[in-house]
Structure formats: C-alpha cells, structure tokens
Write an enzyme that holds these catalytic residues in place. Structure first.
Site: not given
Ligand code: CDP
Ligand code: MG
Length: 140
Positions: A11, A51, A87, A93, A114, A117, A128
């Site tokens: 990222k 997204y 993962r 996350t 973070n 991805h 994707e």
């Molecule tokens: O990336 P991951 O699958 O772990 O998390 P997600 O729930 O699919 O969310 C996608 C991305 O959104 C995260 O990796 C974060 O960059 C962002 N995010 C955020 O900014 N705040 C949250 N409460 C949850 C996700």
């Molecule tokens: Mg995700």
C-alpha cells in the site's frame, strides 16, 4: 485462476516509506512465488472499484483516498494454500492486533495505512488478479 494464488498490494504508505523490498523479501522467504508484479498508482475511480465491496462502510471514502494517494506494488503470488497463508503472513487488519513477525506488525502505521492487502478468498483472488493483470502478464 488456480486456487493456489492470491493478490497482494503493497500500500502507498509502505511504498513511500521504502519498505517495498523488505516486504517482497518476507513474501519470498515465506515460500510464495511471484507470478506477476507491477508498480502502479490507482485513480480514485479504480480504487473505488477495487474496494466496491466496502462501499457502504464508514471508512470507504478515506480508504479510496488513501489507496489512490501514491504508488502501490501489485502482485500475484503462488503457493499451496495461498490465500490463507498470505493472510497469516500479513496479520490482522489493525497492526495493534497483528501477530509478531507479520508484515502489518512490522510495517503498518495504522488500521487504515496497514502496509499490505491480501485477498480474502479464492474467488476474490481471481477477481483481484484480473483487476490488475492480464493473463499474458502472468509468468509460467
Ligand atoms: O485488508 P483486510 O482484509 O484485512 O481488511 P478489510 O476489512 O477488508 O478492509 C479493507 C481495508 O480497509 C483495510 O485493510 C484498511 O486499509 C481499511 N480499513 C479501515 O481503514 N478501517 C477499518 N475499520 C477497516 C478497514
Ligand atoms: Mg479484506
């Protein structure tokens, strides 16, 4: 696409901080083979499309702004059990909850910024991968 593949994006904050090489090293050390890789920057429209599943979530707007804010590195990775194993390698996350030794624990700045991805299912890995790469960009 085979079910032993996943899609990652390093990222913007991790690329800007110069962590790309270290993250790729961790990925290869963990046994993933790189099938395709590119440095690119998403427009807001493309980030929004990637997204789309999170469109109704409160963080969607900030996520789209962030993911289009600078260069990213997208890659297709191959390994047995790729989605779940990747993962595990990136960690939770929220870096505060990520296990020691994970990419997010080491490099993430916040829950939003973070570091990396990882696809959450085989179906999404294929979607994707097709979002970032054409079939002819994948080696092997
Ligand atoms: O990336 P991951 O699958 O772990 O998390 P997600 O729930 O699919 O969310 C996608 C991305 O959104 C995260 O990796 C974060 O960059 C962002 N995010 C955020 O900014 N705040 C949250 N409460 C949850 C996700
Ligand atoms: Mg995700």
């Amino acid at each position: 696409m085979a079910t032993n593949r996943t899609l990652t994006m390093i990222k913007p904050e991790a690329v800007a901080a110069g962590h790309t090489g270290k993250i790729i090293d961790m990925i290869i050390e963990a046994g993933f083979k790189v099938k395709a890789m590119k440095l690119t920057q998403l427009s807001k429209e493309r980030a929004g499309e990637f997204y789309e599943v999170h469109k109704e979530r409160p963080f969607y707007g900030e996520l789209v702004d962030y993911m289009s804010s600078g260069p990213i590195v997208a890659a297709v990775l191959e390994k047995e059990n790729a989605v779940a194993d990747f993962r595990a390698l990136i960690g939770a996350t929220d870096p505060a909850e990520a296990a020691e030794g994970t990419i997010r624990k080491k490099f993430a700045k916040s829950k939003a910024e973070n570091a990396a991805h990882g696809s959450d299912s085989d179906d999404n890995a294929e979607i994707e991968s097709n979002f970032h790469f054409s079939a002819k960009e994948l080696v092997g």
